[in-house]
Scaffold this motif. Sequence first.
Motif, PDB file in Angstrom:
ATOM      1  N   VAL A   1       0.862  -1.173   0.000  1.00  9.91           N
ATOM      2  CA  VAL A   1       0.000   0.000   0.000  1.00  9.91           C
ATOM      3  C   VAL A   1       0.900   1.224   0.000  1.00  9.91           C
ATOM      4  N   ARG A   2       0.603   2.188  -0.859  1.00 16.17           N
ATOM      5  CA  ARG A   2       1.415   3.405  -0.938  1.00 16.17           C
ATOM      6  C   ARG A   2       1.245   4.242   0.330  1.00 16.17           C
ATOM      7  N   PRO A   3       2.361   4.727   0.903  1.00 21.48           N
ATOM      8  CA  PRO A   3       2.259   5.605   2.076  1.00 21.48           C
ATOM      9  C   PRO A   3       1.443   6.848   1.742  1.00 21.48           C
ATOM     10  N   GLY A   4       0.591   7.262   2.634  1.00 20.34           N
ATOM     11  CA  GLY A   4      -0.219   8.452   2.444  1.00 20.34           C
ATOM     12  C   GLY A   4      -1.502   8.223   1.677  1.00 20.34           C
TER      13      GLY A   4
ATOM     14  N   ALA B   1      -6.185   4.188   6.446  1.00 19.77           N
ATOM     15  CA  ALA B   1      -7.146   3.285   7.082  1.00 19.77           C
ATOM     16  C   ALA B   1      -6.424   2.211   7.882  1.00 19.77           C
ATOM     17  N   VAL B   2      -5.340   1.674   7.336  1.00 17.49           N
ATOM     18  CA  VAL B   2      -4.567   0.647   8.044  1.00 17.49           C
ATOM     19  C   VAL B   2      -3.944   1.241   9.301  1.00 17.49           C
ATOM     20  N   GLU B   3      -3.384   2.435   9.202  1.00 18.81           N
ATOM     21  CA  GLU B   3      -2.766   3.074  10.363  1.00 18.81           C
ATOM     22  C   GLU B   3      -3.785   3.314  11.469  1.00 18.81           C
ATOM     23  N   ARG B   4      -4.992   3.685  11.105  1.00 16.68           N
ATOM     24  CA  ARG B   4      -6.037   3.918  12.109  1.00 16.68           C
ATOM     25  C   ARG B   4      -6.370   2.636  12.858  1.00 16.68           C
TER      26      ARG B   4
END
Length: 132
Positions: free
Chosen positions: A42-45, A51-54
Amino acid sequence: MDNFHNALTEDEQKDPRFRYRVAFVPKVTGRATNADLAIDFVRPGSPEAQAVERVLLKEVERQKYLPSQIVAKVREAGYPHFNMYDHTKLAQQLEARAPAKGYGVAIANTWYWYEGWFEKVIEKLAEGWARP
């Protein structure tokens, strides 16, 4: 990467602030050829990355206690005669400030205890620990 990792001390390697954990989530797909895809980059940003970071990268700050707060909690838990001297002796006996044990952390020259240390104190008192 190996050079960096080998240069770290054992305590640094065990420090939870430097750990990175990965969660694997099954990805449902409509095509059989994509069902076995092991990694999906998945491209950063990107919206997907956000969604993954959340969901996966929620940082949690552990509750920290001063020694006097641990003593107060132990007294509230049913050990009214437990005092600061007892706390100090038990911590010394169990070498509780050793970083590998994970009972607390030093911040700006002050030692803070985690909930796990309180639980260990209660465990030892329940076993009948008495100061030497």
